[in-house]
Every structure is written in structure tokens, then in C-alpha cells.
Scaffold this motif. Sequence first.
Motif, mmCIF file in Angstrom:
data_model
loop_
_atom_site.group_PDB
_atom_site.id
_atom_site.type_symbol
_atom_site.label_atom_id
_atom_site.label_comp_id
_atom_site.label_asym_id
_atom_site.label_seq_id
_atom_site.Cartn_x
_atom_site.Cartn_y
_atom_site.Cartn_z
ATOM 1 N N GLY A 237 18.053 -3.790 2.098
ATOM 2 C CA GLY A 237 17.875 -2.481 1.487
ATOM 3 C C GLY A 237 16.597 -2.313 0.694
ATOM 4 O O GLY A 237 16.391 -1.281 0.048
ATOM 5 N N ILE A 238 15.726 -3.321 0.697
ATOM 6 C CA ILE A 238 14.472 -3.254 -0.069
ATOM 7 C C ILE A 238 13.307 -2.977 0.875
ATOM 8 O O ILE A 238 13.046 -3.739 1.805
ATOM 9 N N ALA A 239 12.602 -1.888 0.633
ATOM 10 C CA ALA A 239 11.467 -1.517 1.473
ATOM 11 C C ALA A 239 10.231 -2.346 1.104
ATOM 12 O O ALA A 239 10.041 -2.697 -0.061
ATOM 13 N N PRO A 240 9.372 -2.671 2.079
ATOM 14 C CA PRO A 240 8.142 -3.434 1.812
ATOM 15 C C PRO A 240 7.062 -2.537 1.221
ATOM 16 O O PRO A 240 5.979 -2.355 1.781
ATOM 17 N N PHE A 241 7.341 -1.970 0.076
ATOM 18 C CA PHE A 241 6.446 -1.017 -0.583
ATOM 19 C C PHE A 241 6.261 -1.478 -2.017
ATOM 20 O O PHE A 241 7.216 -1.538 -2.789
ATOM 21 N N VAL A 242 5.014 -1.826 -2.397
ATOM 22 C CA VAL A 242 4.775 -2.380 -3.737
ATOM 23 C C VAL A 242 3.747 -1.535 -4.483
ATOM 24 O O VAL A 242 2.568 -1.517 -4.122
ATOM 25 N N PRO A 243 4.156 -0.822 -5.519
ATOM 26 C CA PRO A 243 3.202 -0.039 -6.319
ATOM 27 C C PRO A 243 2.326 -0.963 -7.174
ATOM 28 O O PRO A 243 2.567 -2.173 -7.258
ATOM 29 N N ASP A 244 1.322 -0.392 -7.809
ATOM 30 C CA ASP A 244 0.560 -1.146 -8.816
ATOM 31 C C ASP A 244 0.330 -0.228 -10.003
ATOM 32 O O ASP A 244 0.136 0.970 -9.849
ATOM 33 N N SER A 245 0.382 -0.811 -11.201
ATOM 34 C CA SER A 245 0.283 -0.018 -12.426
ATOM 35 C C SER A 245 -1.145 0.391 -12.755
ATOM 36 O O SER A 245 -1.376 1.240 -13.600
ATOM 37 N N GLU A 277 0.719 1.594 3.122
ATOM 38 C CA GLU A 277 0.102 2.325 4.226
ATOM 39 C C GLU A 277 1.083 2.496 5.383
ATOM 40 O O GLU A 277 1.536 1.522 5.965
ATOM 41 N N GLU A 278 1.409 3.726 5.682
ATOM 42 C CA GLU A 278 2.233 4.004 6.842
ATOM 43 C C GLU A 278 1.325 4.226 8.052
ATOM 44 O O GLU A 278 0.275 4.841 7.953
ATOM 45 N N ASN A 279 1.762 3.713 9.196
ATOM 46 C CA ASN A 279 0.981 3.867 10.434
ATOM 47 C C ASN A 279 -0.461 3.412 10.200
ATOM 48 O O ASN A 279 -1.422 4.151 10.415
ATOM 49 N N ASN A 280 -0.593 2.168 9.772
ATOM 50 C CA ASN A 280 -1.845 1.602 9.275
ATOM 51 C C ASN A 280 -3.039 1.820 10.214
ATOM 52 O O ASN A 280 -3.066 1.350 11.348
ATOM 53 N N MET A 281 -4.045 2.548 9.737
ATOM 54 C CA MET A 281 -5.228 2.885 10.535
ATOM 55 C C MET A 281 -6.045 1.635 10.868
ATOM 56 O O MET A 281 -6.553 1.479 11.985
#
Length: 301
Positions: A237-245, A277-281
Motif C-alpha cells: 500500500g506504499i507508493a514509490p513517491f518520496v517528497p523532499d522538504s 516523475e510519472e511516465n519518466n521522460m
Amino acid sequence: MQIGLIGLGKMGGNMAERLRLGGHKVVGFDFNKETTAKLTAAGSVGVDSLEDLVKNLEAPRAIWIMVPEGKPVDDTIAKLKPLMQKGDIFIDGGNSNYKDSIKRHDALKAEGFEFVDVGTSGGVWGLKEGYSMMIGGDEDVVSKLTPIFETLAPSATTGWGRTGPSGAGHFVKMVHNGIEYGMMQAFAEGFAIMDAKKELNLDNAHIAKIWQVGSVVRSWLLDLTAEALAHNPELTGIAPFVPDSGEGRWTVFEAIDLNVSAPVITESLIRRLRSREENNMTDRMLSVMRNAFGGHAIKKD
């Protein structure tokens, strides 16, 4: 000692409670009225306006600001200044850019106010474990706030200290977070490698527990990792999405400006950007070029 606190989110609320338990008078303000009501119910004073915050504090006042960096900090200071007196102290305990902290100190000093920047680490665990505080500001002003720092820290003599003049606290916290990025990336990659070695049937949660005692990589970060893996070993249930502060990228910018090589911190920041990045260019371009010069097949969506 009395202290005003602006921003009663998870970290600010926990700080208020630790200060209250330490015997300090805490007057807190937050735009969320339910949060201020909880503060009052816990034994401190929750108020609904900055005017009431200042009125409930005797001069000379010390007001700790825990709001997002940038404009929110400047706006909060601007609203407070007409309500306060010369000699009152502004404390920025958020993740501000150290260059902004230097500017704020100099501007407020010229108007008769004091300013201290406090890089604060501890997150949601600070109430129980205490906060690590990296403090920048004039020595005499920091000294006046010693009872506050002693209460918030893990102990009166550990986990906190003045690191230098204005800006030094947030500069050190910036580097601290950059190091944190690198440590997190190294742990994440190591566990990913072990997870990929399917034929050995490795148990990452069990391995993390082994490393917690006696290992050279043992740390609080590993403790938190071990606990997370114990509860959710497959990271379901954890998406591979990591923000940065923002502090990680500030550390990288500073390293470039100072001609200091910091490849680990830099790459850990790049990996966080990549995760969003979705659909990484970049990868699609690599596939196109590889097909163009070598005739290699392109995998379709």
C-alpha cells in the motif's frame, strides 16, 4: 519561564506539551481552533489570535514560530511586530533557509528586536525522546532562552547547543537533513538488494533486528526502519513517491557554491525527484536513442 508558540501541528503540539510538563507557561496560537482548544484542555493556554497571544505574555517576550519556511515566517513576524516591544525575542524553529534567517536577524535587530534560529530535529518522537536543537544567534540572547532549550532537549546537557551566529542553526540543520537523505538512501538500496535476492529467501525485517545491536550501522534510523518492516514487511500500500522538504536541495546548492564534492547527498536528492516523475521522460528518451543506434526493441506501455 513563559513562551509563546505559533503553529500547533504534530511537532509544535508535542513541543508545547513537553514545555508544559517541564513547568513552563505555554501560550499557543494556531489557525485551527480545535487545536488551540486541545492545548487549553491539556493545561496550557490556547488563544485564537496573535493579539491574545502577545497579551498573555509578559515582556520581555519569547515567541517560538513553527510555520512553513519562506513567506509564512515573514508574514507572521510582520503581524507580530506592531504588537510587541523592543527586546522581545522571535524564535524560528522551522526549516527555514539560513540566508533568510540572517536577513531576519539583521532587520529585527535594527528595529530593537531579537531573533534566534533553531534547527529542530526529532519529529513526532520529540515529546518522548526530546528534540535535537541547533541554535544560531547572539550569545546573550541564546543564554536567556537556556531554560527552554534544556526542557525541549533530550536532557539539560545533551542534544542542543549554540552552533554560531544568526543563520548557523538553520545552516547546520540543513546539512543535518542532507546527511539524513544519504543515510536513508543507503538503507533503502541495501534492503532493496536483499529483497531482490529471492533464492536466499531473506527476511528484511529479521535482518534489520539483527543489525540493531552490535552492528556498525545501528542507529535510530535503523530502529525506525526495523519497526516499519516488522509491521509491513512487503511495504504493501506504499507508493514509490518520496517528497523532499527543501533542505536536501539547499545542501546540494551550498556544496556546489563551496566547491565541496557531495555525490551521496546529491544522488539521494536526485532519487527523490525521480520517484515523483510519472511516465519518466528521461527513460523514454533513453529507450528511443537505444533503438535508433542499435535497433534494440522498445517496450510499449
